[in-house]
Design a protein around this motif. Structure first.
Motif, short mmCIF file in Angstrom:
data_model
loop_
_atom_site.label_atom_id
_atom_site.label_comp_id
_atom_site.label_asym_id
_atom_site.label_seq_id
_atom_site.Cartn_x
_atom_site.Cartn_y
_atom_site.Cartn_z
N SER A 110 1.04 -1.14 0.08
CA SER A 110 -0.19 0.02 0.11
C SER A 110 0.96 1.38 0.01
N ASP A 115 -2.75 7.46 -2.85
CA ASP A 115 -4.16 7.40 -1.93
C ASP A 115 -5.19 7.07 -2.90
N ARG A 118 -5.23 3.47 -3.86
CA ARG A 118 -5.45 2.62 -2.94
C ARG A 118 -7.19 2.56 -2.57
N TYR A 122 -9.12 -0.91 -2.90
CA TYR A 122 -9.75 -1.11 -1.67
C TYR A 122 -11.41 -1.58 -2.17
N ILE A 200 -3.60 -2.78 1.58
CA ILE A 200 -4.33 -1.93 1.51
C ILE A 200 -5.58 -1.76 2.05
N LYS A 203 -4.73 -0.07 5.61
CA LYS A 203 -4.48 1.21 5.20
C LYS A 203 -5.50 2.09 5.06
N VAL A 204 -6.43 2.04 4.28
CA VAL A 204 -7.60 2.67 3.87
C VAL A 204 -8.48 2.76 5.07
#
Length: 258
Positions: A110, A115, A118, A122, A200, A203-204
């Motif tokens: 990720s 951004d 990602r 996602y 991913i 992180k999101v």
């Protein structure tokens, strides 16, 4: 539809490219066209093909650890965490089971993705995955257990949250305290498609959670720094002191304890 490409203007050729996929024969004809504009179109196509082929080859390589289990029709889960280093907020772990038919070539660590990319991946991972579980390790747990053990416990919680029980775990550089066979991979988020997918998702999920915390606890820049020790965050600590999601055992947060 067949074209005599040499009789079409460059503008018309570009329009055709937007309307349909060209055949190998079409591209062969265009490659013979001596017009500079057409040659630029052909070179752009060749670069795009090379990029796609490299992406495909890299993706196949990142399926290396999953393939033995998929070939036996067994489920394998990728496990990864986000948020071990910040001064505030939880550590978040995702466990992701992907199908052998997964076709998201851009899944990777990720940290190597924008951004926007990602968030796009996602959504697509959620749509294609066999199962996903996300677990959150609170700042209180981190302070109580230390960040490493808190991450282990949160990893175990994420695995327990899966509806489907995997035959094997692929874990990014850690051991999960569960009774399931597992492989620890250094830099696993860049080596395994399942771990990459988990990175991913985690992180999101965490970034969005920290944006919500930013509304509850303004002044630290959580919406942008996700709890890491940026200048804005440190300035907020200096002027406002700590808030409920700060990790009290982390320096310099502990310096502001009353």
């Amino acid at each position: 539809m067949e074209n005599d490409w040499s009789k079409l203007s460059i503008t018309k050729i570009k329009t055709e490219l937007q309307l349909r996929e060209l055949t190998v024969d079409d591209w062969y004809q265009l490659a013979q066209d001596s017009r500079q504009g057409v040659q630029q179109i052909v070179k752009q196509h060749q670069r795009r093909l090379q990029k796609e082929q490299a992406l495909q080859a890299s993706f196949v390589e990142r399926e290396h650890f999953e393939q033995p289990f998929w070939q036996r029709r067994q489920l394998v889960a990728g496990i990864d965490e986000v948020g071990r280093g910040p001064l505030a907020g939880p550590v978040v772990v995702a466990a992701v089971i992907l199908p052998p038919t997964i076709d998201l070539l851009e899944i990777n660590d990720s940290k190597q993705l924008s951004d926007q990319k990602r968030h796009t991946l996602y959504t697509r991972i959620v749509a294609q995955a066999v199962d996903i579980s996300v677990a959150v390790g609170s700042p209180e747990l981190i302070d109580q257990e230390n960040i490493y053990h808190a991450t282990e416990l949160t990893m175990a919680k994420a695995v327990a949250g899966l509806f489907q029980k995997p035959a094997h775990l692929l874990v990014d550089a850690m051991h999960v305290p569960v009774s399931i066979a597992q492989t620890k991979l250094i830099k696993g988020d860049a080596r395994s498609v399942s771990i990459g997918a988990a990175s991913i998702i985690a992180k999101v999920y965490r970034d969005e959670l920290m944006k919500k915390y930013a509304q509850l606890y303004p002044g630290y820049g959580f919406e942008q720094n996700a709890g890491y020790g940026t200048k804005v965050h440190l300035a907020g600590l200096k002027t406002q002191g700590i808030c409920p999601i700060h990790r009290k055992t982390f320096a310099p947060v502990k310096n502001y304890l009353g």
